[in-house]
Design an enzyme around this catalytic site. Sequence first.
Site, mmCIF file in Angstrom:
data_model
loop_
_atom_site.group_PDB
_atom_site.id
_atom_site.type_symbol
_atom_site.label_atom_id
_atom_site.label_comp_id
_atom_site.label_asym_id
_atom_site.label_seq_id
_atom_site.Cartn_x
_atom_site.Cartn_y
_atom_site.Cartn_z
ATOM 1 N N GLU A 29 15.893 -5.562 2.698
ATOM 2 C CA GLU A 29 15.264 -6.240 1.556
ATOM 3 C C GLU A 29 16.360 -6.527 0.543
ATOM 4 O O GLU A 29 17.114 -5.629 0.157
ATOM 5 C CB GLU A 29 14.176 -5.379 0.885
ATOM 6 C CG GLU A 29 13.504 -6.156 -0.244
ATOM 7 C CD GLU A 29 12.472 -5.365 -1.079
ATOM 8 O OE1 GLU A 29 11.795 -5.984 -1.908
ATOM 9 O OE2 GLU A 29 12.377 -4.136 -0.900
ATOM 10 N N GLU B 138 20.419 -3.843 -3.664
ATOM 11 C CA GLU B 138 20.098 -4.065 -5.085
ATOM 12 C C GLU B 138 21.404 -4.140 -5.871
ATOM 13 O O GLU B 138 22.337 -3.386 -5.621
ATOM 14 C CB GLU B 138 19.196 -2.935 -5.601
ATOM 15 C CG GLU B 138 18.938 -2.910 -7.096
ATOM 16 C CD GLU B 138 18.403 -4.217 -7.686
ATOM 17 O OE1 GLU B 138 17.425 -4.770 -7.139
ATOM 18 O OE2 GLU B 138 18.977 -4.686 -8.683
ATOM 19 N N ASP C 263 26.042 -7.298 -4.880
ATOM 20 C CA ASP C 263 25.500 -8.629 -5.109
ATOM 21 C C ASP C 263 25.380 -9.281 -3.733
ATOM 22 O O ASP C 263 26.356 -9.350 -2.986
ATOM 23 C CB ASP C 263 26.451 -9.432 -5.998
ATOM 24 C CG ASP C 263 25.827 -10.755 -6.402
ATOM 25 O OD1 ASP C 263 25.158 -11.385 -5.544
ATOM 26 O OD2 ASP C 263 25.989 -11.153 -7.560
ATOM 27 N N ASP D 84 14.588 -13.261 -8.484
ATOM 28 C CA ASP D 84 14.787 -13.863 -9.814
ATOM 29 C C ASP D 84 14.732 -15.386 -9.710
ATOM 30 O O ASP D 84 15.360 -15.968 -8.830
ATOM 31 C CB ASP D 84 16.161 -13.437 -10.368
ATOM 32 C CG ASP D 84 16.224 -11.936 -10.598
ATOM 33 O OD1 ASP D 84 15.163 -11.330 -10.808
ATOM 34 O OD2 ASP D 84 17.330 -11.366 -10.555
ATOM 35 N N LYS E 150 17.330 -22.350 -14.706
ATOM 36 C CA LYS E 150 18.203 -23.494 -15.023
ATOM 37 C C LYS E 150 18.748 -24.138 -13.744
ATOM 38 O O LYS E 150 19.202 -23.434 -12.841
ATOM 39 C CB LYS E 150 19.385 -23.037 -15.876
ATOM 40 C CG LYS E 150 18.959 -22.637 -17.263
ATOM 41 C CD LYS E 150 20.158 -22.369 -18.152
ATOM 42 C CE LYS E 150 19.677 -21.944 -19.515
ATOM 43 N NZ LYS E 150 20.383 -20.784 -20.039
ATOM 44 N N ASP F 213 5.245 -14.722 -7.071
ATOM 45 C CA ASP F 213 4.108 -15.250 -7.845
ATOM 46 C C ASP F 213 4.531 -16.549 -8.524
ATOM 47 O O ASP F 213 3.725 -17.203 -9.159
ATOM 48 C CB ASP F 213 3.716 -14.251 -8.933
ATOM 49 C CG ASP F 213 4.843 -14.089 -9.933
ATOM 50 O OD1 ASP F 213 5.956 -13.719 -9.499
ATOM 51 O OD2 ASP F 213 4.649 -14.371 -11.123
ATOM 52 N N THR G 155 4.696 -4.938 -3.230
ATOM 53 C CA THR G 155 5.892 -4.572 -3.988
ATOM 54 C C THR G 155 5.440 -4.221 -5.409
ATOM 55 O O THR G 155 4.287 -4.465 -5.781
ATOM 56 C CB THR G 155 6.903 -5.739 -4.047
ATOM 57 O OG1 THR G 155 6.525 -6.635 -5.086
ATOM 58 C CG2 THR G 155 6.968 -6.493 -2.738
ATOM 59 N N GLU G 156 6.367 -3.695 -6.189
ATOM 60 C CA GLU G 156 6.011 -3.340 -7.562
ATOM 61 C C GLU G 156 5.571 -4.588 -8.338
ATOM 62 O O GLU G 156 4.543 -4.588 -9.024
ATOM 63 C CB GLU G 156 7.229 -2.701 -8.227
ATOM 64 C CG GLU G 156 6.898 -2.121 -9.579
ATOM 65 C CD GLU G 156 8.152 -1.645 -10.317
ATOM 66 O OE1 GLU G 156 9.225 -1.550 -9.703
ATOM 67 O OE2 GLU G 156 8.033 -1.393 -11.526
ATOM 68 N N GLU H 157 4.497 -7.348 -7.123
ATOM 69 C CA GLU H 157 3.277 -7.921 -6.528
ATOM 70 C C GLU H 157 2.043 -7.244 -7.129
ATOM 71 O O GLU H 157 1.063 -7.908 -7.462
ATOM 72 C CB GLU H 157 3.326 -7.724 -5.014
ATOM 73 C CG GLU H 157 2.185 -8.363 -4.256
ATOM 74 C CD GLU H 157 2.416 -8.294 -2.748
ATOM 75 O OE1 GLU H 157 3.456 -7.749 -2.311
ATOM 76 O OE2 GLU H 157 1.555 -8.789 -1.999
HETATM 77 N N1 SAH Z 1 11.634 -6.689 -4.922
HETATM 78 C C1 SAH Z 1 11.171 -5.990 -6.099
HETATM 79 C C2 SAH Z 1 11.969 -6.357 -7.340
HETATM 80 C C3 SAH Z 1 11.915 -7.794 -7.743
HETATM 81 S S1 SAH Z 1 12.915 -8.186 -9.159
HETATM 82 C C4 SAH Z 1 9.672 -6.216 -6.293
HETATM 83 O O1 SAH Z 1 9.144 -7.155 -5.698
HETATM 84 O O2 SAH Z 1 9.054 -5.476 -7.039
HETATM 85 C C5 SAH Z 1 14.343 -8.882 -8.373
HETATM 86 C C6 SAH Z 1 15.417 -7.854 -8.072
HETATM 87 O O3 SAH Z 1 16.450 -8.489 -7.364
HETATM 88 C C7 SAH Z 1 16.062 -7.268 -9.322
HETATM 89 O O4 SAH Z 1 16.035 -5.862 -9.241
HETATM 90 C C8 SAH Z 1 17.479 -7.796 -9.298
HETATM 91 O O5 SAH Z 1 18.413 -6.908 -9.868
HETATM 92 C C9 SAH Z 1 17.706 -8.005 -7.832
HETATM 93 N N2 SAH Z 1 18.694 -9.057 -7.523
HETATM 94 C C10 SAH Z 1 18.720 -10.297 -8.038
HETATM 95 N N3 SAH Z 1 19.745 -10.998 -7.554
HETATM 96 C C11 SAH Z 1 20.397 -10.174 -6.688
HETATM 97 C C12 SAH Z 1 21.537 -10.325 -5.868
HETATM 98 N N4 SAH Z 1 22.243 -11.457 -5.868
HETATM 99 N N5 SAH Z 1 21.918 -9.292 -5.110
HETATM 100 C C13 SAH Z 1 21.235 -8.131 -5.132
HETATM 101 N N6 SAH Z 1 20.134 -7.934 -5.886
HETATM 102 C C14 SAH Z 1 19.707 -8.933 -6.663
#
Ligand code: SAH
Length: 325
Positions: free
Chosen positions: A45, A70, A97, A119, A123, A155, A194-195, A197
Amino acid sequence: MRLKNVPGCRERIAESEFVVPEDKLKECKGHWSEVFGNDNDIHIEIGMGKGQFIYEMAARNPGINYIGVEKYSAVLLRAVQKMEEEPRDNLIFIRMDAEAIAEVFDEGEVGRIYLNFSDPWPKDRHAKRRLPSREYLARYDKILKQGGRIEFKTDNRVLFDWALEELPESAWKADLVTFDLHSQEELMADNVMTEYEEKFSGLGKPICKYILTRKRKELIMAQLVNTNDFEKEVLECTTPVLVDFYADWCGPCKMMSPVVDQLAEKLADQIKVVKCNVDDSGAVAEKYNVMSIPNFFIFKDGKAVSSKLGASSPADFEQWIKENI
Ligand code: SAH
Protein backbone atom coordinates in the site's frame (compact mmCIF):
# COMPACT_ATOMS: atom_id res chain seq x y z
CA MET A 1 -2.00 12.86 6.12
CA ARG A 2 0.36 14.99 8.11
CA LEU A 3 0.52 14.83 11.84
CA LYS A 4 2.30 17.35 13.99
CA ASN A 5 5.90 16.37 14.27
CA VAL A 6 6.35 13.92 17.10
CA PRO A 7 9.66 14.55 18.85
CA GLY A 8 12.04 11.66 18.40
CA CYS A 9 9.80 9.84 15.93
CA ARG A 10 12.57 9.45 13.34
CA GLU A 11 14.78 7.79 15.92
CA ARG A 12 11.98 5.54 17.11
CA ILE A 13 11.32 4.46 13.56
CA ALA A 14 14.99 3.88 12.87
CA GLU A 15 15.08 1.54 15.88
CA SER A 16 11.86 -0.29 15.10
CA GLU A 17 12.07 -3.92 14.05
CA PHE A 18 8.92 -3.37 11.97
CA VAL A 19 10.45 -0.77 9.67
CA VAL A 20 13.08 -1.65 7.10
CA PRO A 21 16.14 0.56 7.74
CA GLU A 22 16.34 3.24 5.06
CA ASP A 23 19.93 2.45 4.15
CA LYS A 24 18.98 -1.19 3.53
CA LEU A 25 16.08 -0.50 1.17
CA LYS A 26 17.99 -0.74 -2.08
CA GLU A 27 19.61 -3.98 -0.96
CA CYS A 28 16.15 -5.45 -0.49
CA LYS A 29 15.32 -4.95 -4.15
CA GLY A 30 14.85 -8.42 -5.61
CA HIS A 31 15.17 -9.98 -2.13
CA TRP A 32 11.87 -9.21 -0.45
CA SER A 33 10.99 -12.90 -0.21
CA GLU A 34 14.09 -13.37 1.94
CA VAL A 35 12.98 -10.51 4.21
CA PHE A 36 9.74 -12.41 4.88
CA GLY A 37 11.37 -15.84 4.77
CA ASN A 38 8.83 -17.26 2.30
CA ASP A 39 7.76 -16.97 -1.34
CA ASN A 40 4.26 -15.65 -0.72
CA ASP A 41 2.84 -12.96 -2.96
CA ILE A 42 3.77 -9.39 -1.98
CA HIS A 43 1.11 -6.66 -1.85
CA ILE A 44 1.98 -3.06 -1.03
CA GLU A 45 0.00 0.00 0.00
CA ILE A 46 1.49 3.30 -1.05
CA GLY A 47 0.63 6.16 1.27
CA MET A 48 -0.71 3.89 3.99
CA GLY A 49 -1.07 6.65 6.58
CA LYS A 50 -1.47 5.13 10.04
CA GLY A 51 -1.82 1.68 8.52
CA GLN A 52 -5.37 0.72 9.49
CA PHE A 53 -6.14 -0.87 6.09
CA ILE A 54 -2.92 -2.80 5.58
CA TYR A 55 -2.83 -4.05 9.16
CA GLU A 56 -6.32 -5.50 8.78
CA MET A 57 -5.46 -6.96 5.36
CA ALA A 58 -2.43 -8.67 6.89
CA ALA A 59 -4.58 -10.07 9.69
CA ARG A 60 -7.16 -11.42 7.24
CA ASN A 61 -4.73 -12.83 4.68
CA PRO A 62 -1.83 -14.57 6.41
CA GLY A 63 -0.75 -16.16 3.10
CA ILE A 64 0.16 -12.78 1.61
CA ASN A 65 3.09 -10.58 2.56
CA TYR A 66 2.22 -6.92 3.00
CA ILE A 67 4.45 -3.88 2.84
CA GLY A 68 3.16 -0.46 3.87
CA VAL A 69 4.87 2.55 2.33
CA GLU A 70 4.56 5.96 3.99
CA LYS A 71 6.46 9.18 3.54
CA TYR A 72 6.05 10.78 6.95
CA SER A 73 7.67 9.37 10.08
CA ALA A 74 5.09 10.87 12.46
CA VAL A 75 2.29 9.06 10.59
CA LEU A 76 4.25 5.83 10.20
CA LEU A 77 4.95 5.79 13.91
CA ARG A 78 1.23 5.18 14.56
CA ALA A 79 1.36 2.07 12.38
CA VAL A 80 4.48 0.91 14.21
CA GLN A 81 2.73 1.32 17.56
CA LYS A 82 -0.11 -0.90 16.38
CA MET A 83 2.42 -3.59 15.44
CA GLU A 84 4.10 -3.27 18.83
CA GLU A 85 0.79 -4.10 20.49
CA GLU A 86 0.13 -7.10 18.25
CA PRO A 87 2.81 -7.94 15.69
CA ARG A 88 2.04 -9.58 12.34
CA ASP A 89 4.77 -11.66 10.64
CA ASN A 90 3.41 -10.90 7.19
CA LEU A 91 3.57 -7.10 7.49
CA ILE A 92 6.46 -4.68 7.38
CA PHE A 93 6.82 -0.95 6.78
CA ILE A 94 8.98 1.30 4.67
CA ARG A 95 9.47 5.03 5.15
CA MET A 96 10.10 6.56 1.77
CA ASP A 97 8.75 8.80 -0.95
CA ALA A 98 7.13 6.45 -3.44
CA GLU A 99 8.68 8.33 -6.32
CA ALA A 100 11.67 5.99 -5.94
CA ILE A 101 9.55 2.84 -5.69
CA ALA A 102 11.22 1.16 -8.67
CA GLU A 103 14.57 1.42 -6.89
CA VAL A 104 13.24 -0.63 -4.00
CA PHE A 105 11.28 -3.36 -5.80
CA ASP A 106 12.52 -5.44 -8.69
CA GLU A 107 10.72 -6.14 -11.93
CA GLY A 108 7.73 -8.33 -11.23
CA GLU A 109 8.36 -8.47 -7.49
CA VAL A 110 4.98 -7.06 -6.44
CA GLY A 111 1.61 -8.74 -6.94
CA ARG A 112 -0.69 -5.87 -6.06
CA ILE A 113 -0.55 -2.17 -5.27
CA TYR A 114 -3.15 -0.38 -3.16
CA LEU A 115 -3.60 3.38 -3.36
CA ASN A 116 -6.07 4.56 -0.75
CA PHE A 117 -7.21 8.17 -0.47
CA SER A 118 -4.07 9.50 -2.09
CA ASP A 119 -3.27 13.18 -1.75
CA PRO A 120 -5.09 15.12 -4.51
CA TRP A 121 -2.34 17.69 -5.27
CA PRO A 122 -5.00 20.02 -6.73
CA LYS A 123 -2.65 22.37 -8.60
CA ASP A 124 -2.05 21.40 -12.25
CA ARG A 125 1.67 21.88 -11.93
CA HIS A 126 1.73 19.18 -9.23
CA ALA A 127 -0.17 16.61 -11.30
CA LYS A 128 2.90 14.38 -11.59
CA ARG A 129 2.94 13.97 -7.83
CA ARG A 130 -0.51 12.38 -7.76
CA LEU A 131 -0.06 8.70 -7.00
CA PRO A 132 -2.44 7.56 -9.80
CA SER A 133 -0.72 9.75 -12.43
CA ARG A 134 0.63 8.24 -15.64
CA GLU A 135 4.15 8.88 -14.32
CA TYR A 136 3.45 6.80 -11.23
CA LEU A 137 1.59 4.16 -13.28
CA ALA A 138 4.76 3.72 -15.33
CA ARG A 139 6.71 3.11 -12.11
CA TYR A 140 4.13 0.59 -10.88
CA ASP A 141 4.32 -1.11 -14.24
CA LYS A 142 8.00 -1.79 -13.65
CA ILE A 143 7.53 -3.57 -10.34
CA LEU A 144 4.24 -5.42 -10.83
CA LYS A 145 4.29 -9.01 -11.98
CA GLN A 146 2.33 -10.38 -14.91
CA GLY A 147 -1.31 -10.40 -13.87
CA GLY A 148 -0.62 -7.91 -11.07
CA ARG A 149 -3.12 -5.18 -10.32
CA ILE A 150 -3.61 -1.73 -8.90
CA GLU A 151 -6.55 -0.89 -6.66
CA PHE A 152 -7.36 2.76 -6.03
CA LYS A 153 -10.02 4.15 -3.66
CA THR A 154 -10.88 7.77 -3.04
CA ASP A 155 -13.75 10.04 -2.05
CA ASN A 156 -12.33 12.75 -4.29
CA ARG A 157 -14.38 12.63 -7.50
CA VAL A 158 -12.24 15.24 -9.25
CA LEU A 159 -9.08 13.24 -8.60
CA PHE A 160 -10.81 10.00 -9.58
CA ASP A 161 -12.10 11.36 -12.90
CA TRP A 162 -8.65 12.73 -13.64
CA ALA A 163 -7.07 9.37 -12.76
CA LEU A 164 -9.41 7.60 -15.23
CA GLU A 165 -8.29 9.98 -17.94
CA GLU A 166 -4.67 9.03 -17.31
CA LEU A 167 -5.34 5.43 -18.33
CA PRO A 168 -5.32 5.70 -22.14
CA GLU A 169 -1.82 7.16 -21.83
CA SER A 170 -0.62 4.25 -19.75
CA ALA A 171 -0.16 0.50 -19.98
CA TRP A 172 -3.23 -0.15 -17.83
CA LYS A 173 -6.88 -0.83 -18.37
CA ALA A 174 -9.68 -0.61 -15.84
CA ASP A 175 -11.34 -3.93 -14.97
CA LEU A 176 -13.60 -2.32 -12.42
CA VAL A 177 -14.77 1.26 -12.04
CA THR A 178 -17.36 2.30 -9.49
CA PHE A 179 -18.37 5.74 -8.33
CA ASP A 180 -20.16 4.39 -5.28
CA LEU A 181 -18.39 1.37 -3.87
CA HIS A 182 -20.43 1.24 -0.70
CA SER A 183 -23.71 0.78 -2.55
CA GLN A 184 -22.43 -2.44 -4.12
CA GLU A 185 -22.93 -5.40 -1.86
CA GLU A 186 -20.80 -7.87 -3.78
CA LEU A 187 -17.84 -5.48 -3.78
CA MET A 188 -18.30 -4.67 -0.11
CA ALA A 189 -18.16 -8.31 0.98
CA ASP A 190 -14.37 -8.27 1.23
CA ASN A 191 -13.83 -4.52 1.43
CA VAL A 192 -11.49 -3.42 4.19
CA MET A 193 -12.10 0.18 5.22
CA THR A 194 -9.22 2.59 5.45
CA GLU A 195 -9.16 5.32 8.06
CA TYR A 196 -10.09 7.98 5.50
CA GLU A 197 -12.76 5.75 4.02
CA GLU A 198 -14.45 5.46 7.40
CA LYS A 199 -14.26 9.17 7.89
CA PHE A 200 -15.56 10.26 4.46
CA SER A 201 -18.18 7.57 3.98
CA GLY A 202 -19.35 8.42 7.49
CA LEU A 203 -19.95 11.95 6.22
CA GLY A 204 -22.10 10.51 3.45
CA LYS A 205 -19.52 10.91 0.66
CA PRO A 206 -19.57 8.22 -2.01
CA ILE A 207 -16.35 6.26 -2.40
CA CYS A 208 -14.91 5.69 -5.88
CA LYS A 209 -12.78 2.69 -6.72
CA TYR A 210 -10.99 1.26 -9.72
CA ILE A 211 -9.06 -1.95 -10.29
CA LEU A 212 -6.47 -1.89 -13.07
CA THR A 213 -4.73 -4.71 -14.83
CA ARG A 214 -2.01 -4.60 -17.44
CA LYS A 215 -3.19 -4.26 -21.02
CA ARG A 216 -2.28 -7.14 -23.31
CA LYS A 217 1.36 -6.64 -24.14
CA GLU A 218 1.03 -6.90 -27.92
CA LEU A 219 -1.39 -3.99 -27.96
CA ILE A 220 1.18 -1.83 -26.25
CA MET A 221 4.11 -2.63 -28.44
CA ALA A 222 2.37 -2.41 -31.77
CA GLN A 223 -0.01 0.50 -31.94
CA LEU A 224 -3.46 -0.11 -33.45
CA VAL A 225 -4.36 2.00 -36.46
CA ASN A 226 -7.62 2.34 -38.37
CA THR A 227 -9.06 4.07 -41.43
CA ASN A 228 -9.13 7.43 -39.65
CA ASP A 229 -5.52 7.63 -38.55
CA PHE A 230 -3.89 5.47 -41.23
CA GLU A 231 -2.75 8.47 -43.22
CA LYS A 232 -1.20 10.21 -40.23
CA GLU A 233 0.30 7.15 -38.52
CA VAL A 234 1.48 5.25 -41.59
CA LEU A 235 1.61 7.34 -44.77
CA GLU A 236 3.00 10.49 -43.20
CA CYS A 237 5.48 8.67 -40.98
CA THR A 238 9.08 9.61 -41.69
CA THR A 239 10.45 6.21 -40.65
CA PRO A 240 9.48 2.94 -42.39
CA VAL A 241 6.29 1.36 -41.07
CA LEU A 242 5.30 -2.29 -40.89
CA VAL A 243 1.53 -2.75 -41.01
CA ASP A 244 0.10 -6.04 -39.78
CA PHE A 245 -3.35 -6.49 -41.36
CA TYR A 246 -5.14 -8.96 -39.12
CA ALA A 247 -8.50 -10.01 -37.71
CA ASP A 248 -9.43 -11.33 -34.29
CA TRP A 249 -10.89 -14.55 -35.74
CA CYS A 250 -7.79 -15.43 -37.79
CA GLY A 251 -5.63 -18.25 -36.36
CA PRO A 252 -2.44 -17.56 -38.36
CA CYS A 253 -2.72 -13.87 -37.34
CA LYS A 254 -2.67 -14.93 -33.69
CA MET A 255 0.33 -17.12 -34.42
CA MET A 256 2.22 -14.21 -35.93
CA SER A 257 1.24 -11.74 -33.25
CA PRO A 258 4.08 -12.51 -30.79
CA VAL A 259 6.58 -12.59 -33.67
CA VAL A 260 5.45 -9.13 -34.75
CA ASP A 261 5.66 -7.85 -31.18
CA GLN A 262 9.14 -9.17 -30.63
CA LEU A 263 10.35 -7.54 -33.81
CA ALA A 264 8.54 -4.32 -32.93
CA GLU A 265 10.65 -4.22 -29.80
CA LYS A 266 13.89 -5.46 -31.37
CA LEU A 267 13.78 -3.16 -34.39
CA ALA A 268 12.17 -0.24 -32.56
CA ASP A 269 14.83 2.21 -33.71
CA GLN A 270 14.53 1.18 -37.38
CA ILE A 271 10.85 0.62 -38.05
CA LYS A 272 7.52 1.52 -36.56
CA VAL A 273 5.13 -1.41 -36.22
CA VAL A 274 1.34 -1.01 -36.27
CA LYS A 275 -1.61 -3.36 -36.47
CA CYS A 276 -4.69 -2.78 -38.53
CA ASN A 277 -7.83 -4.79 -37.88
CA VAL A 278 -9.36 -5.42 -41.33
CA ASP A 279 -12.85 -5.79 -39.89
CA ASP A 280 -12.69 -2.32 -38.38
CA SER A 281 -10.80 -0.68 -41.24
CA GLY A 282 -12.41 -2.02 -44.40
CA ALA A 283 -11.58 1.06 -46.47
CA VAL A 284 -7.83 0.75 -45.87
CA ALA A 285 -7.84 -3.00 -46.47
CA GLU A 286 -9.65 -2.47 -49.74
CA LYS A 287 -7.31 0.29 -50.86
CA TYR A 288 -4.29 -2.02 -50.48
CA ASN A 289 -6.14 -5.00 -51.83
CA VAL A 290 -5.85 -7.03 -48.66
CA MET A 291 -7.95 -10.09 -49.52
CA SER A 292 -6.29 -12.61 -47.20
CA ILE A 293 -4.69 -12.28 -43.82
CA PRO A 294 -2.33 -12.02 -42.11
CA ASN A 295 -0.88 -9.69 -44.68
CA PHE A 296 2.13 -7.54 -43.86
CA PHE A 297 3.06 -4.35 -45.68
CA ILE A 298 6.12 -2.18 -45.38
CA PHE A 299 5.52 1.49 -46.11
CA LYS A 300 8.24 4.01 -46.86
CA ASP A 301 7.49 7.67 -47.48
CA GLY A 302 3.81 6.96 -47.87
CA LYS A 303 4.22 4.11 -50.37
CA ALA A 304 3.82 0.37 -49.94
CA VAL A 305 7.25 -1.00 -50.91
CA SER A 306 6.73 -4.67 -50.11
CA SER A 307 4.12 -7.06 -48.82
CA LYS A 308 4.16 -10.56 -47.41
CA LEU A 309 1.16 -12.82 -47.13
CA GLY A 310 0.60 -15.46 -44.45
CA ALA A 311 2.53 -16.75 -41.47
CA SER A 312 6.28 -17.26 -41.66
CA SER A 313 9.11 -18.19 -39.33
CA PRO A 314 10.50 -15.43 -37.10
CA ALA A 315 13.85 -15.58 -38.92
CA ASP A 316 12.28 -15.28 -42.40
CA PHE A 317 10.04 -12.53 -41.23
CA GLU A 318 12.90 -10.54 -39.76
CA GLN A 319 14.97 -10.99 -42.90
CA TRP A 320 12.11 -9.77 -45.09
CA ILE A 321 11.79 -6.63 -42.96
CA LYS A 322 15.51 -5.95 -43.01
CA GLU A 323 15.67 -6.30 -46.79
CA ASN A 324 12.97 -3.69 -47.18
CA ILE A 325 13.91 -0.91 -44.79
N1 SAH B 1 -4.23 5.33 3.01
C1 SAH B 1 -4.63 6.02 4.22
C2 SAH B 1 -4.05 7.42 4.30
C3 SAH B 1 -4.47 8.35 3.21
S1 SAH B 1 -3.72 9.96 3.31
C4 SAH B 1 -6.15 6.01 4.35
O1 SAH B 1 -6.82 5.76 3.35
O2 SAH B 1 -6.65 6.27 5.44
C5 SAH B 1 -2.43 9.80 2.11
C6 SAH B 1 -1.12 9.31 2.71
O3 SAH B 1 -0.20 9.12 1.67
C7 SAH B 1 -0.48 10.31 3.66
O4 SAH B 1 -0.18 9.67 4.88
C8 SAH B 1 0.77 10.76 2.95
O5 SAH B 1 1.83 11.09 3.82
C9 SAH B 1 1.08 9.57 2.09
N2 SAH B 1 1.83 9.90 0.86
C10 SAH B 1 1.52 10.87 -0.02
N3 SAH B 1 2.40 10.90 -1.02
C11 SAH B 1 3.30 9.91 -0.78
C12 SAH B 1 4.45 9.45 -1.46
N4 SAH B 1 4.87 10.03 -2.58
N5 SAH B 1 5.12 8.42 -0.93
C13 SAH B 1 4.73 7.85 0.22
N6 SAH B 1 3.63 8.24 0.90
C14 SAH B 1 2.92 9.27 0.43
